[in-house]
Design a protein around this motif. Structure first.
Motif, PDB file in Angstrom:
ATOM      1  N   ARG A 154      64.226  62.257  64.456  1.00  0.00           N
ATOM      2  CA  ARG A 154      65.640  62.006  64.172  1.00  0.00           C
ATOM      3  C   ARG A 154      66.422  62.157  65.467  1.00  0.00           C
ATOM      4  O   ARG A 154      66.356  63.202  66.124  1.00  0.00           O
ATOM      5  N   GLY A 155      67.122  61.113  65.835  1.00  0.00           N
ATOM      6  CA  GLY A 155      67.904  61.144  67.065  1.00  0.00           C
ATOM      7  C   GLY A 155      69.281  60.571  66.845  1.00  0.00           C
ATOM      8  O   GLY A 155      69.517  59.794  65.921  1.00  0.00           O
ATOM      9  N   GLY A 156      70.194  60.972  67.709  1.00  0.00           N
ATOM     10  CA  GLY A 156      71.549  60.449  67.626  1.00  0.00           C
ATOM     11  C   GLY A 156      72.308  60.720  68.903  1.00  0.00           C
ATOM     12  O   GLY A 156      72.087  61.741  69.566  1.00  0.00           O
ATOM     13  N   TYR A 157      73.211  59.794  69.266  1.00  0.00           N
ATOM     14  CA  TYR A 157      74.000  59.952  70.479  1.00  0.00           C
ATOM     15  C   TYR A 157      75.465  60.114  70.104  1.00  0.00           C
ATOM     16  O   TYR A 157      76.037  59.295  69.377  1.00  0.00           O
ATOM     17  N   SER A 158      76.072  61.209  70.600  1.00  0.00           N
ATOM     18  CA  SER A 158      77.487  61.470  70.367  1.00  0.00           C
ATOM     19  C   SER A 158      78.301  60.853  71.496  1.00  0.00           C
ATOM     20  O   SER A 158      78.170  61.251  72.660  1.00  0.00           O
ATOM     21  N   PHE A 159      79.124  59.866  71.161  1.00  0.00           N
ATOM     22  CA  PHE A 159      79.940  59.209  72.176  1.00  0.00           C
ATOM     23  C   PHE A 159      81.056  60.123  72.668  1.00  0.00           C
ATOM     24  O   PHE A 159      81.502  60.010  73.812  1.00  0.00           O
ATOM     25  N   LYS A 160      81.511  61.027  71.837  1.00  0.00           N
ATOM     26  CA  LYS A 160      82.588  61.934  72.236  1.00  0.00           C
ATOM     27  C   LYS A 160      82.085  63.017  73.176  1.00  0.00           C
ATOM     28  O   LYS A 160      82.724  63.324  74.186  1.00  0.00           O
ATOM     29  N   LEU A 161      80.924  63.580  72.870  1.00  0.00           N
ATOM     30  CA  LEU A 161      80.365  64.657  73.684  1.00  0.00           C
ATOM     31  C   LEU A 161      79.427  64.143  74.768  1.00  0.00           C
ATOM     32  O   LEU A 161      78.966  64.922  75.593  1.00  0.00           O
ATOM     33  N   LYS A 162      79.109  62.834  74.715  1.00  0.00           N
ATOM     34  CA  LYS A 162      78.172  62.232  75.677  1.00  0.00           C
ATOM     35  C   LYS A 162      76.847  62.991  75.694  1.00  0.00           C
ATOM     36  O   LYS A 162      76.311  63.335  76.746  1.00  0.00           O
ATOM     37  N   GLN A 163      76.335  63.229  74.515  1.00  0.00           N
ATOM     38  CA  GLN A 163      75.087  63.987  74.397  1.00  0.00           C
ATOM     39  C   GLN A 163      74.155  63.319  73.400  1.00  0.00           C
ATOM     40  O   GLN A 163      74.594  62.827  72.354  1.00  0.00           O
TER      41      GLN A 163
END
Length: 714
Positions: free
Chosen positions: A408-417
């Protein structure tokens, strides 16, 4: 007026009416008789209505309790066969059809009509345990894919259950659901066969409308038809039920008309299903020829229509044409190579949901959610928009052992993580939930004011670096764990293992400039005891303990932590539940180098997968440092979930509400006394949304959580 003389000599007045004598006070009597006559005239027409109402109540009681009159426990195992046929026509399509899971093949195909037939063996172990084994499957869908899988659920309705399809659509024939429907008795045939009509009290996607022909003496449904609109599909289903015993609870023949509408794409489907069929061929014969059209013709209970035969004929003609032109295929192969690779291979695997089996007897499977599907996104107040990826893998060695993993993966655009978590399970004893788990992943950036304090850093030291103190305290955190789990019985489980955590400075250049350490490690044995006082159907209580050890794999942290947790999900019925969680955690030891301490049982899920994936039991507006830096915490979460709660009453928008929730969460730490968070959430066919507000102890905050729910059942 005549006068009479009584024996005492007094005259008494009498009136003569139609030759009869009446007392002088008869006018009052006549008035009372007139009132009674009028009341009778008013009430007599109501008597048939009251009798009709009572007859309807009796009929509904018989329908709702019919399944309970049958012995569904001691039915014994039995085997029968079923046949189903699905015909799909693409009436209108555009490029957005490729984003619909399982529709990529027909979105790319030049054809507009498709057919699929299946012949299955059905083993009924008991009433709620039915195993279906495919024997023969024929199809004209491209690549033989399971295309438009969202239509499949409508082939197996269960009208006597709380819900008609899985956890969707409230059945009008279940006793607890009568509050959602209005019923009418329209026609009585010969005194015993009754036609019952029903319609929802609210215009909602979870409700259906239709009619049923019922045996009025027993309440058995002979046939029924109903329709509705759910998950982008408008449907109308007609069923002919079985005739005797347990078979009367299942349809022996079903016909379904389907219509899918999505952003200008229109697909229609016609489905027909027969169940309870006798054995026609030996199962071994079908196993050798699972895609044999001649065998399907032998088991098919009815002839195909002319337009259905034309779909097969077109496929056979195309295959024959390809074989004739095989000599010229090399040039065509090179010419269409890019098209096949880019669209059919890469496009199908990137835009479509992938699910395939492999290995001996298909013991292994891989399932990947769309990799580049713009619809697979979520939003929360803290992380902003998160793009997610989900991959599942499993291989079954035996019926009691299995290897499984999920990325399970995900990229947070707000936190850049980029967040990820990969647990790998090896089940060596599935019956006892015995497994070894190796898990790696990461979490939110963690901060520690103790780092800068330990370095004796001053704001003047940061001049020229374009950094502030809060940024210097930011560290990434990764973890890995290896645990062994085993259930001693249905009431007690234990788990032992090790936990390794790694924190690395986000701005390591500045640390290196002053020769300060940029990496901090911790290593701890972990123990967990799980108690289930009433087995798996009751509350679950857990006690966790871990102790940080120094000088193991470079670890410097020295701490001791206890956490206790209890949770219980009480199902009021199949669609309503009450979920409660309570937890306590505290440190009994914090060594000098224990700079980054975080609780294990009390942390947020950075990659939520949707409405049913950890939307409860979390604090949406609370920063994690408020409890991670505390010596203790006490928390509680309460969630109530139900369909048709509040918003379903509203016009226009209420019809799309599928489920609603109310959240109440409270937290007590050394820094917050206390923190309270309230929330309300709902889910529709398009998206789920939650609105949260905190107690405003420090500053009032309102948060929003959002997740796309498009085609979650496709």
């Amino acid at each position: 007026m005549a006068q009479t003389q009584p024996a005492d000599g007094k005259a008494t007045s009498r009136r003569t009416v139609a030759g009869r004598m009446w007392p002088a006070g008869g006018s009052a009597c006549r008035r009372w008789m007139s009132v009674v006559f009028v009341l009778l005239c008013l009430c007599l027409p109501l008597l048939p209505l009251q009798a009709k109402k009572e007859r309807k109540i009796v009929l509904l009681r018989r329908v709702h309790t019919y399944a309970a009159t049958l012995d569904t426990v001691n039915i014994g195992s039995r085997t029968s066969y079923s046949y189903s046929r699905v015909v799909v026509n693409v009436d209108r399509r555009n490029g957005l059809l490729m984003t619909v899971p399982s529709a990529f093949a027909i979105a790319r195909s030049k054809k507009r009509g498709f057919i699929k037939e299946t012949y299955d063996r059905v083993d009924v172990v008991h009433y709620n345990d039915i195993v279906t084994t495919p024997l023969i499957t024929t199809s004209t869908f491209p690549y033989g894919r399971n295309t438009v899988s969202g239509f499949a659920r409508y082939l197996t309705p269960t009208i006597y259950g709380e819900t008609i399809f899985g956890n969707s659509l409230i059945s009008p024939f279940y006793p607890g659901n009568a509050q959602f429907y209005t019923y009418y008795v329209d026609v009585v045939h010969g005194g015993s066969i009754v036609t019952l009509r029903f319609k929802p009290k609210r215009n909602n996607t979870q409700l259906v409308r239709g009619s049923a022909v019922i045996d009025g003496l027993t309440g058995r449904i002979l046939s029924c038809s109903f329709g509705g609109d759910y998950d982008h599909v408008r449907f109308f289903i007609s069923l002919v039920m079985g005739e005797h015993g347990i078979a009367s609870l299942y349809p022996k023949k079903g016909t379904t008309q389907l219509r899918f509408d999505f952003l200008g794409n229109k697909i229609s489907g016609h489905c027909i299903t027969y169940t309870g069929l006798p054995k026609t061929l030996e199962d071994s014969v079908c196993a050798d020829k699972q895609k044999d059209f001649d065998l399907m013709a032998r088991v098919r209970p009815e002839k195909l229509r002319k337009e259905e035969l034309a779909l097969y004929k077109a496929m056979f003609d195309e295959r024959r044409k390809d074989s004739i032109n095989a000599a010229d295929s090399l040039h065509r192969h090179r010419e269409n190579w890019a098209k096949r690779v880019l669209w059919d291979a890469i496009g199908d695997n990137v835009l479509n949901r992938i699910k395939t089996s492999f290995g001996m007897n298909n013991r292994g499977y891989i399932r990947i959610n769309p990799i580049m599907n713009p619809l697979y996104m979520g939003y929360s107040q803290r992380r902003g928009f998160v793009y997610k990826l989900d991959l599942n893998f499993s291989y079954q060695f035996t019926n009691n052992s299995e290897l499984t993993t999920r990325f399970r993966g995900g990229y947070s655009f707000k936190l850049k993580q980029f967040y990820f978590r990969v647990p790998i399970y090896y089940y060596f004893n599935k019956r006892r939930n015995g497994y070894l788990k190796l898990e790696v992943g990461n979490g939110n950036h963690i901060s520690s004011q103790s780092v800068s304090d330990n370095m004796h850093l001053t704001p003047a030291d940061t001049l020229g670096t374009h950094l502030v103190m809060s940024e210097l305290n930011q560290f990434t955190q990764d973890d890995g764990r290896l645990v062994f789990n085993y259930d001693l019985n249905s009431y007690l489980s234990f788990q032992v293992g090790v936990l390794y955590q790694l924190r690395h400075a986000v701005y390591n250049r500045f640390f290196q400039l002053y020769n300060w350490p940029t990496t901090y490690r911790s290593f701890a044995p972990v123990f967990e005891l799980q108690l289930r006082p009433w087995g798996w159907s009751g509350p679950i209580l857990t006690a966790d303990y871990d102790r940080g050890l120094k000088n193991v794999l470079g670890a410097k942290a020295n701490y001791e932590r206890y956490e206790f947790n209890g949770e219980y999900i009480h199902h009021l019925n199949k669609l309503q539940l009450l979920e409660a969680r309570v937890g306590v955690g505290f440190y009994t030891r914090k060594g000098g180098k224990s700079l980054f301490l975080s609780y294990e049982n009390f942390q947020e899920d950075n990659i939520p997968g949707g409405w049913n994936d950890n939307w409860t039991g979390e604090f949406e507006l609370l920063d994690s440092y408020l409890y991670n830096t505390s010596d203790y915490y006490v928390r509680g979460n309460l969630t109530y979930e139900s369909p048709l709660l509040f918003l379903s009453w509203l016009p226009w928008v209420g019809r799309y509400m599928e489920m609603e929730r109310i959240y109440v969460s409270a937290l007590q730490t050394a820094n917050v006394h206390p923190y309270v968070e309230l929330g309300y959430g709902f889910t529709t066919r398009l998206f789920s949304m939650g609105i949260f507000v905190d107690s405003g102890q420090r500053s009032k905050a309102v948060g929003l959580k959002f997740g796309l729910e498009l085609f979650r059942n496709w």
